[in-house]
Design a protein around this motif. Structure first.
Motif, PDB file in Angstrom:
ATOM      1  N   PHE A  75     -93.079 -67.860  61.317  1.00 17.37           N
ATOM      2  CA  PHE A  75     -93.171 -69.307  60.908  1.00 17.37           C
ATOM      3  C   PHE A  75     -94.610 -69.658  60.835  1.00 17.37           C
ATOM      4  O   PHE A  75     -95.544 -68.925  61.171  1.00 17.37           O
ATOM      5  N   TYR A  76     -94.618 -70.912  60.318  1.00 19.43           N
ATOM      6  CA  TYR A  76     -96.130 -71.447  59.971  1.00 19.43           C
ATOM      7  C   TYR A  76     -96.151 -73.000  59.977  1.00 19.43           C
ATOM      8  O   TYR A  76     -95.130 -73.532  59.721  1.00 19.43           O
ATOM      9  N   TRP A  77     -96.988 -73.434  60.830  1.00 21.46           N
ATOM     10  CA  TRP A  77     -97.486 -74.701  60.436  1.00 21.46           C
ATOM     11  C   TRP A  77     -98.179 -75.264  59.212  1.00 21.46           C
ATOM     12  O   TRP A  77     -99.102 -74.509  58.933  1.00 21.46           O
ATOM     13  N   TYR A  78     -97.712 -76.229  58.506  1.00 19.62           N
ATOM     14  CA  TYR A  78     -98.333 -76.683  57.448  1.00 19.62           C
ATOM     15  C   TYR A  78     -98.473 -78.317  57.441  1.00 19.62           C
ATOM     16  O   TYR A  78     -97.608 -78.970  57.891  1.00 19.62           O
ATOM     17  N   ASP A  79     -99.703 -78.780  56.960  1.00 20.74           N
ATOM     18  CA  ASP A  79    -100.084 -79.987  56.695  1.00 20.74           C
ATOM     19  C   ASP A  79    -100.755 -80.482  55.410  1.00 20.74           C
ATOM     20  O   ASP A  79    -100.936 -79.297  54.726  1.00 20.74           O
ATOM     21  N   LYS A  80    -101.494 -81.482  55.195  1.00 22.50           N
ATOM     22  CA  LYS A  80    -102.316 -81.672  54.006  1.00 22.50           C
ATOM     23  C   LYS A  80    -103.499 -80.669  54.021  1.00 22.50           C
ATOM     24  O   LYS A  80    -104.074 -80.625  52.955  1.00 22.50           O
ATOM     25  N   ASP A  81    -104.064 -80.268  55.207  1.00 18.93           N
ATOM     26  CA  ASP A  81    -105.254 -79.490  55.095  1.00 18.93           C
ATOM     27  C   ASP A  81    -105.039 -78.093  54.724  1.00 18.93           C
ATOM     28  O   ASP A  81    -105.844 -77.506  53.987  1.00 18.93           O
ATOM     29  N   ASN A  82    -103.849 -77.472  54.757  1.00 20.79           N
ATOM     30  CA  ASN A  82    -103.566 -76.191  54.588  1.00 20.79           C
ATOM     31  C   ASN A  82    -102.362 -75.996  53.284  1.00 20.79           C
ATOM     32  O   ASN A  82    -101.929 -74.485  53.182  1.00 20.79           O
ATOM     33  N   ILE A  83    -101.878 -77.083  52.935  1.00 24.26           N
ATOM     34  CA  ILE A  83    -100.769 -76.879  52.140  1.00 24.26           C
ATOM     35  C   ILE A  83    -100.765 -75.888  50.865  1.00 24.26           C
ATOM     36  O   ILE A  83     -99.826 -75.442  50.348  1.00 24.26           O
ATOM     37  N   ASP A  84    -102.142 -76.104  50.292  1.00 27.30           N
ATOM     38  CA  ASP A  84    -102.378 -75.380  49.234  1.00 27.30           C
ATOM     39  C   ASP A  84    -102.907 -73.766  49.326  1.00 27.30           C
ATOM     40  O   ASP A  84    -103.311 -73.377  48.396  1.00 27.30           O
ATOM     41  N   SER A  85    -103.037 -73.497  50.512  1.00 26.55           N
ATOM     42  CA  SER A  85    -103.290 -72.106  51.028  1.00 26.55           C
ATOM     43  C   SER A  85    -102.366 -71.183  50.493  1.00 26.55           C
ATOM     44  O   SER A  85    -101.200 -71.534  50.246  1.00 26.55           O
ATOM     45  N   ASP A  86    -102.763 -70.093  50.151  1.00 28.35           N
ATOM     46  CA  ASP A  86    -101.838 -68.924  49.659  1.00 28.35           C
ATOM     47  C   ASP A  86    -100.845 -68.609  50.635  1.00 28.35           C
ATOM     48  O   ASP A  86     -99.710 -68.129  50.387  1.00 28.35           O
ATOM     49  N   GLU A  87    -101.284 -68.449  52.162  1.00 27.80           N
ATOM     50  CA  GLU A  87    -100.231 -68.238  52.937  1.00 27.80           C
ATOM     51  C   GLU A  87     -99.000 -69.258  53.189  1.00 27.80           C
ATOM     52  O   GLU A  87     -97.926 -68.754  53.125  1.00 27.80           O
ATOM     53  N   ILE A  88     -99.554 -70.535  53.036  1.00 26.37           N
ATOM     54  CA  ILE A  88     -98.370 -71.384  53.059  1.00 26.37           C
ATOM     55  C   ILE A  88     -97.617 -71.437  51.789  1.00 26.37           C
ATOM     56  O   ILE A  88     -96.196 -71.859  51.692  1.00 26.37           O
ATOM     57  N   LYS A  89     -98.143 -71.423  50.639  1.00 21.60           N
ATOM     58  CA  LYS A  89     -97.450 -71.161  49.366  1.00 21.60           C
ATOM     59  C   LYS A  89     -96.393 -70.272  49.392  1.00 21.60           C
ATOM     60  O   LYS A  89     -95.295 -70.459  48.599  1.00 21.60           O
ATOM     61  N   ALA A  90     -96.669 -69.327  50.232  1.00 25.67           N
ATOM     62  CA  ALA A  90     -95.787 -68.171  49.973  1.00 25.67           C
ATOM     63  C   ALA A  90     -94.474 -68.483  50.782  1.00 25.67           C
ATOM     64  O   ALA A  90     -93.532 -67.787  50.746  1.00 25.67           O
ATOM     65  N   ALA A  91     -94.870 -69.550  51.590  1.00 18.85           N
ATOM     66  CA  ALA A  91     -93.481 -69.738  52.719  1.00 18.85           C
ATOM     67  C   ALA A  91     -92.614 -71.139  52.504  1.00 18.85           C
ATOM     68  O   ALA A  91     -91.688 -71.180  53.018  1.00 18.85           O
ATOM     69  N   ILE A  92     -93.349 -71.852  51.694  1.00 18.92           N
ATOM     70  CA  ILE A  92     -92.650 -73.137  51.246  1.00 18.92           C
ATOM     71  C   ILE A  92     -92.014 -73.035  49.901  1.00 18.92           C
ATOM     72  O   ILE A  92     -92.179 -72.179  49.284  1.00 18.92           O
ATOM     73  N   TYR A  93     -91.018 -74.049  49.769  1.00 21.54           N
ATOM     74  CA  TYR A  93     -90.226 -73.729  48.482  1.00 21.54           C
ATOM     75  C   TYR A  93     -89.773 -75.022  47.926  1.00 21.54           C
ATOM     76  O   TYR A  93     -89.943 -76.018  48.643  1.00 21.54           O
ATOM     77  N   GLU A  94     -89.768 -75.064  46.681  1.00 24.21           N
ATOM     78  CA  GLU A  94     -89.649 -76.396  45.947  1.00 24.21           C
ATOM     79  C   GLU A  94     -88.428 -76.378  44.942  1.00 24.21           C
ATOM     80  O   GLU A  94     -88.212 -75.202  44.689  1.00 24.21           O
ATOM     81  N   TRP A  98     -81.945 -73.038  51.507  1.00 25.28           N
ATOM     82  CA  TRP A  98     -80.550 -71.885  51.290  1.00 25.28           C
ATOM     83  C   TRP A  98     -80.667 -71.145  50.043  1.00 25.28           C
ATOM     84  O   TRP A  98     -80.343 -70.024  49.860  1.00 25.28           O
ATOM     85  N   GLN A  99     -81.110 -71.926  48.989  1.00 28.91           N
ATOM     86  CA  GLN A  99     -81.593 -71.506  47.811  1.00 28.91           C
ATOM     87  C   GLN A  99     -82.673 -70.419  47.990  1.00 28.91           C
ATOM     88  O   GLN A  99     -82.637 -69.225  47.057  1.00 28.91           O
ATOM     89  N   ALA A 100     -83.716 -70.496  48.744  1.00 25.92           N
ATOM     90  CA  ALA A 100     -84.787 -69.733  48.966  1.00 25.92           C
ATOM     91  C   ALA A 100     -84.321 -68.452  49.849  1.00 25.92           C
ATOM     92  O   ALA A 100     -84.657 -67.303  49.613  1.00 25.92           O
TER      93      ALA A 100
END
Length: 327
Positions: free
Chosen positions: A308-327, A54-56
């Protein structure tokens, strides 16, 4: 004379306190402030604040507000189980006479009377994240939750070798997004994977502590359980905690939904197989963008698919996934 001085001091203190209370300067200020600076006002009522998701969403809404030069407020209850609290917030937002309302329904039916009042008052409604069981919202900015959950089901089937017993921890039974994720996953498993059996579906209110207890009970009742799907951030983290606490890492495949730091860490650590992430910043941005268009009398798309996107350890550091996940 002393009494009069004390009385005047009391009045002054009360006046200062009242001024402080009315000048909140935060996300709950109303349309009076908006009209004072000449900006139109969009009230955004979300499902909650307890998850980073929700913050994102708020971040995206703030970006759109700045771009389109409107004032917004963004609020939600402390817990996604507080339907009554959310309805109170929606009523408060309506009472401020905003130019538009963005609303993510915890209960797709409970808000209908208030939405009808807003519609009759000429206030356009934009739904987001969860749809509303009504034709009143002019648009809904959301993930295709059924399709996203079907993807999660395919991934679960892949990880467990196409057979075995699995279970679901779902955030609730009343929001459209939760129902779509549950049914999208369930229908995909039942239609494509005859050797996979869903043995339990439980509802944890999106609360990670309750979801932990539910996941533990599932694993106790079904010692041969092979996987659990958690349908939102709190649900998935509850499953992760349960697997960790029962020392079943490597025995139970965990597939999640949404992201947030704990899920990201669990995937990097190998405790969670992967998850589907939405585009929360995009959801917030598109909600406010559609609200601005609606209150200006411009056409809006009925369904705004934010992806939406699927992410796992293989693609979690890709630019596409980094733009969609939040910390």
């Amino acid at each position: 004379m002393k009494k009069r001085s004390l009385l005047m001091s009391g009045v002054l203190a009360a006046s200062l306190l009242l001024a402080a209370c009315t000048d909140d300067g935060g996300s709950s200020s109303g349309s009076e402030d908006a009209s004072a600076d000449g900006k139109k006002y969009v009230a955004v009522v979300s499902k909650g604040f307890q998850h980073q998701f929700w913050q994102a969403v708020k971040k995206g809404a703030d970006e759109a507000a700045e771009e389109f030069d409107v004032k917004i407020t963004f609020e939600g209850p402390e817990s996604e189980s507080q339907v009554d609290k959310q309805i109170e917030m929606l009523q408060a937002a309506f009472d401020k006479k905003p130019d538009a309302i963005g609303f993510a329904a915890l209960d797709s039916q409970a808000a209908s009377p208030l939405l009808k009042k807003a519609d009759e008052s000429g206030i356009p409604i934009i739904a987001f994240d969860s749809g509303v069981d009504s034709e009143i919202p002019l648009a809904t900015a959301t993930t295709d939750n059924r399709a996203a959950a079907a993807l999660a089901a395919d991934k679960m089937a892949e990880f467990i070798g196409g057979e075995g017993k699995i279970a679901l921890v779902v955030q609730d039974q009343t929001s459209v997004s939760a129902v779509d994720r549950r049914d999208g996953f369930k229908d995909q498993i039942e239609s494509k994977y005859p050797n996979i059996e869903i043995v339990d579906i439980q509802y944890g209110g999106g609360d990670h502590l309750k979801s932990t207890d539910l996941a533990k009970a599932m694993m106790s009742a079904h010692p041969d359980l092979k996987g659990i799907f958690g349908t939102n951030e709190g649900s998935a983290i509850g499953v992760v905690n349960a697997v960790r606490e029962l020392n079943k890492s490597g025995e139970i495949v965990i597939v999640g939904f949404d992201s947030g730091k704990q899920q990201i860490d669990a995937i990097k650590d190998g405790l969670m197989a992967g998850a589907v992430t939405q585009n929360p910043v995009g959801i917030g941005y598109e909600t406010v963008k559609a609200a601005v268009a609606a209150m200006n009398g411009e056409p809006v798309e009925k369904l705004i698919d934010t992806g939406f996107y699927w992410y796992d350890k293989d693609n979690i550091d890709s630019d596409e996934i980094k733009a969609a996940i939040y910390e």
